[in-house]
Design a protein around this motif. Structure first.
Motif, PDB file in Angstrom:
ATOM      1  N   GLU A 217      33.435  43.528  94.399  1.00  0.00           N
ATOM      2  CA  GLU A 217      32.103  42.935  94.483  1.00  0.00           C
ATOM      3  C   GLU A 217      31.251  43.592  95.565  1.00  0.00           C
ATOM      4  N   SER A 218      31.591  44.834  95.931  1.00  0.00           N
ATOM      5  CA  SER A 218      30.897  45.491  97.043  1.00  0.00           C
ATOM      6  C   SER A 218      29.422  45.717  96.779  1.00  0.00           C
ATOM      7  N   ASP A 219      29.032  45.774  95.503  1.00  0.00           N
ATOM      8  CA  ASP A 219      27.620  45.976  95.162  1.00  0.00           C
ATOM      9  C   ASP A 219      26.921  44.680  94.787  1.00  0.00           C
ATOM     10  N   ASN A 220      27.579  43.547  94.985  1.00  0.00           N
ATOM     11  CA  ASN A 220      26.976  42.268  94.641  1.00  0.00           C
ATOM     12  C   ASN A 220      25.789  41.989  95.552  1.00  0.00           C
ATOM     13  N   PRO A 221      24.628  41.614  95.000  1.00  0.00           N
ATOM     14  CA  PRO A 221      23.445  41.376  95.847  1.00  0.00           C
ATOM     15  C   PRO A 221      23.641  40.270  96.870  1.00  0.00           C
ATOM     16  N   VAL A 222      24.470  39.279  96.582  1.00  0.00           N
ATOM     17  CA  VAL A 222      24.736  38.205  97.534  1.00  0.00           C
ATOM     18  C   VAL A 222      25.379  38.765  98.807  1.00  0.00           C
ATOM     19  N   TYR A 223      26.277  39.713  98.621  1.00  0.00           N
ATOM     20  CA  TYR A 223      26.958  40.343  99.756  1.00  0.00           C
ATOM     21  C   TYR A 223      25.935  41.051 100.648  1.00  0.00           C
ATOM     22  N   ARG A 224      25.027  41.787 100.038  1.00  0.00           N
ATOM     23  CA  ARG A 224      24.029  42.539 100.805  1.00  0.00           C
ATOM     24  C   ARG A 224      23.052  41.609 101.520  1.00  0.00           C
ATOM     25  N   LEU A 225      22.695  40.510 100.866  1.00  0.00           N
ATOM     26  CA  LEU A 225      21.682  39.626 101.442  1.00  0.00           C
ATOM     27  C   LEU A 225      22.210  38.738 102.560  1.00  0.00           C
ATOM     28  N   PHE A 226      23.469  38.254 102.440  1.00  0.00           N
ATOM     29  CA  PHE A 226      23.926  37.214 103.339  1.00  0.00           C
ATOM     30  C   PHE A 226      25.150  37.564 104.196  1.00  0.00           C
ATOM     31  N   LEU A 227      25.921  38.563 103.796  1.00  0.00           N
ATOM     32  CA  LEU A 227      27.204  38.778 104.457  1.00  0.00           C
ATOM     33  C   LEU A 227      27.360  40.132 105.124  1.00  0.00           C
ATOM     34  N   LYS A 228      26.653  41.133 104.665  1.00  0.00           N
ATOM     35  CA  LYS A 228      26.865  42.499 105.150  1.00  0.00           C
ATOM     36  C   LYS A 228      25.951  42.835 106.304  1.00  0.00           C
TER      37      LYS A 228
END
Length: 502
Positions: free
Chosen positions: A491-502
């Protein structure tokens, strides 16, 4: 072929153990969808599932020699309980092999009915293979959960009862599909007696083995099976059931977990009973069919096939119901990081109820908020997004994003500065030692930078893991994860990851 099955159905021996279940009108659902929607209440059987019909019919037709040697099956739930109860009534020794991940409530239910439980393996396939070994060793008779003519005939008695009691013109019958035992039996009877009635299968989208077989024209095997609707978690349609389904099932509708959760609530609203996910599939299918066809004033029957719901799963079902009913939008919205910004956002969304609001300071200029909002059914979500965008907000629609719904909305701690982090979503077997096994096999090569686990009452738990892996080692890391054997998704390209976790 149909004539042979109809004869077996008419001569089925089910009512010494099973009951003739009622057919009730779903008043709220009928009013909302402008059709006459009826519920066949198989959740009211002695074992809370239709499975007792096929199991008892199969046992009742065994020879005395076969009964004396005993019977065996592999099952993670409803068939196990149906076979144990049937064997108890007939005085037959029953051995049921169940995966070690089977919830205690089902194991204890089988034991309470006199069945000998053997726990083996982490998945159904391992339990099934071991049950065959025991059958060969001890001379037991194998009672298949769906792929046996006598089992199919026992389940077919449901159709006999429906046609005996529904006197008005019947447009379609909706049936949940796993290995195909119930839909094969019902289709055989309905298409022989009333061929004008549509027989429509409903499958959970992550275990849609009949839909795949109809598409391919053969009994194809799913690469992976989702376990949310565990009562229908089958990778390949049965051999005997396929011979009926390929010619006499009119179509198959697939539904999501969220749509299934919404159907569980629909059944509860009309009956005050809690169906298990597999038990509610037919009604999720009915709703999709009506929306697609635009039909009104038709009589539609759905089979509520079971109510063996784990109590722990109710929280998950309740969470996902509003999304499944298309009455909640889950969004990521970027708002300015300044006083009054939240108030302005609330003014923009108007009187819509906020169901969830998650926020943590990220930088001095902008804030990414994770927000759930109640919306009217239909195109309410799209209109809301358009209104926010017209006001100048950046919006990402997360309503159908599994990482957002299962993990991110429950996580705290904000963004991470971990280097070379990759995000993986796993399904861990719910058994002691599963995490230790994962960590042992992963080894010390890569650092775990994030971990989120949530139990939702199923045989497998949802896990989100961040692992620091340099680009040059990604292929090697994936090979290691493959060898561990747990289902996973990158899930490295999941938008949720980019917006809230990365």
């Amino acid at each position: 072929m149909l004539e042979q099955y109809v004869k077996r159905i008419l001569n089925a021996k089910v009512y010494e153990a099973a009951v003739e279940t009622p057919i009730e009108r779903a008043n709220s659902l009928s009013a909302r969808y402008a059709n006459n929607i009826l519920i066949k209440r198989e959740d009211l059987q002695p074992v809370f599932s239709f499975k007792i019909r096929g199991a008892y019919n199969n046992l009742a037709h065994l020879t005395e020699e076969q009964k004396a040697k005993g019977v065996i099956c592999a099952s993670a739930g409803n068939h196990a309980q149906g076979l144990a109860e049937s064997a108890r009534r007939l005085g037959v020794k029953a051995t049921i092999v169940m995966p070690r991940t089977t919830p205690d409530i089902k194991v204890n239910s089988v034991r309470a009915r006199g069945g000998k439980v053997v726990l083996h393996g982490d998945a159904f396939d391992e339990a099934a293979a071991y049950s065959r070994e025991l059958m060969e060793k001890h001379g037991y008779t194998y009672i298949h959960p769906y792929d046996d003519p006598m089992t199919i005939a026992g389940q077919g008695t449901i159709a006999l009862e429906i046609l005996n009691h529904v006197r008005e013109p019947l447009h379609a019958v909706f049936v949940p599909v796993g290995g195909g035992g119930i839909i094969a039996g019902m289709a055989a009877y309905i298409k022989y007696v009333r061929p004008e009635i549509k027989v429509i299968g409903v499958e959970y989208e992550e275990s849609a083995c009949l839909a795949l077989a109809l598409k391919d024209g053969k009994r194809s095997v799913l690469d992976q099976v989702g376990l949310f609707a565990d009562g229908v978690a089958v990778a390949q349609i049965g051999e005997n059931t396929w011979e009926i389904c390929k010619d006499y099932v009119d179509e198959v509708i697939t539904v999501s977990a969220d749509e299934t959760c919404a159907a569980i609530k629909d059944i509860f609203d009309d009956t005050r009973s809690v169906a298990e996910p597999a038990g509610a599939l037919a009604f999720a299918g009915i709703k999709k069919y009506i929306e697609r066809e635009g039909c009104t004033d038709q009589t539609l029957v759905g089979v509520c096939s079971g109510a063996n719901m784990n109590f722990d799963r109710l929280r998950y079902v309740a969470e996902r119901t509003e999304v499944g009913e298309k009455r909640e939008a889950v969004l990521a919205v970027t708002i300015p990081e300044r006083p009054g910004a939240f108030k302005k956002f609330c003014a923009t969304i108007g009187k819509r109820q906020i169901t969830e609001f998650n926020y943590r300071l990220a930088d001095a200029n902008d804030a990414n908020i994770f927000v759930g909002l109640q919306i009217p059914a239909g195109d309410g979500r799209q209109k809301l997004i358009e209104k926010l965008q017209e006001t100048g907000y950046q919006v990402a629609d997360l309503t159908d994003n599994e990482v957002a719904k299962s993990h991110c909305r429950h996580m705290v701690g904000g963004r991470s500065t971990a280097e070379n982090e990759r995000l993986f979503r796993f399904e861990f077997p719910e058994r002691p030692g599963a995490l230790l096994n994962f960590l042992t096999q992963l080894g010390k090569r890569w650092n775990i930078s994030m971990f989120h686990y949530r139990n939702h009452g199923a045989a497998y738990g949802k896990v989100l893991v961040g692992i620091q892996v340099p680009d040059a080692e990604v292929a090697e890391c994936r090979e290691t994860l493959d060898n561990i054997g747990y289902a996973y998704w990158d899930e490295s390209d999941n938008p949720v990851y980019r917006l809230f976790l990365k």
